[in-house]
Design an enzyme around this catalytic site. Structure first.
Site: not given
Ligand code: IMP
Ligand code: MG
Length: 182
Positions: A48, A102-103, A106, A134, A155, A162, A168
């Site tokens: 991402g 990072e993109d 979450d 977030k 989301f 993606d 993407r």
């Molecule tokens: P985490 O480990 O829960 O913080 O998730 C992080 C990863 O989940 C990010 O690097 C994204 O690749 C993916 N992700 C989390 N939220 C979204 C979203 O809203 N859209 C797309 N990908 C997401």
């Molecule tokens: Mg990611």
């Protein structure tokens, strides 16, 4: 209102490319000043973050090194709750000033996992830049140093992000046209 369809889901325009690029240029300015006369090593989290990183690098004036890390914790629109990766960056990070790119943050699980892996290599410093964050979804104790946009727990796709590998390539960021259940 501009909407798009990806597979079974409808998304609406959320953050325009112009706003995204403006914000990334602001982040780059801060990084240039924070790392003045230093060399920065970017660890770009695939897939991402490739697009955020590419845009960021356009406005970085400090010397940089780049490496990539492939991680994934998402299936569809929900976090899988575990991180899959093969933790091998192709650069030694010991003694370096490292910035994770990072993109989106979450739950923070991915970031926590990556940070722990990098810290083992004893970098001189470790900071984090994310295009999207977030806060309401955060479950892990992580520090984020550069944030593009704080967004609600919805989301999003586009600009590298993606939905099941779709979206993407979109230049703008779109948000799912329905509320996620908690
Ligand atoms: P985490 O480990 O829960 O913080 O998730 C992080 C990863 O989940 C990010 O690097 C994204 O690749 C993916 N992700 C989390 N939220 C979204 C979203 O809203 N859209 C797309 N990908 C997401
Ligand atoms: Mg990611």
């Amino acid at each position: 209102m501009q909407t798009i369809q990806l597979k079974d889901k409808e998304f609406r325009l959320y953050i325009s490319n112009l706003e995204i690029e403006k914000k990334i240029a602001e982040i780059a300015l801060k990084i240039n000043s924070d790392y003045h006369q230093k060399e920065l090593t970017l660890v770009i989290v695939l897939n991402g973050a490739f697009r955020f990183a590419a845009q960021l690098i356009r406005s970085l004036t400090i010397p940089i090194q780049i490496t990539f890390l492939r991680v994934s914790s998402y299936r569809g629109i929900q976090s899988a709750g575990k991180v899959e990766n093969n933790f091998d960056v192709d650069l030694p990070l010991g003694g370096k000033d490292v910035l994770i790119v990072e993109d989106i943050i979450d739950s923070g699980l991915t970031l926590q996992h990556i940070s722990a892996g990098i810290k083992k290599q004893q970098p001189a410093s470790l900071k984090v830049a994310t295009l999207l964050y977030k806060p309401a979804a955060l479950k892990y104790d992580v520090t984020i140093n550069y944030v593009g946009f704080e967004i609600p727990n919805d989301f999003v796709v586009g600009f590298g992000l993606d939905y099941d590998q779709q979206g993407r390539g979109l230049n703008d960021i779109f948000v799912l046209n329905e509320k996620l259940s908690e």
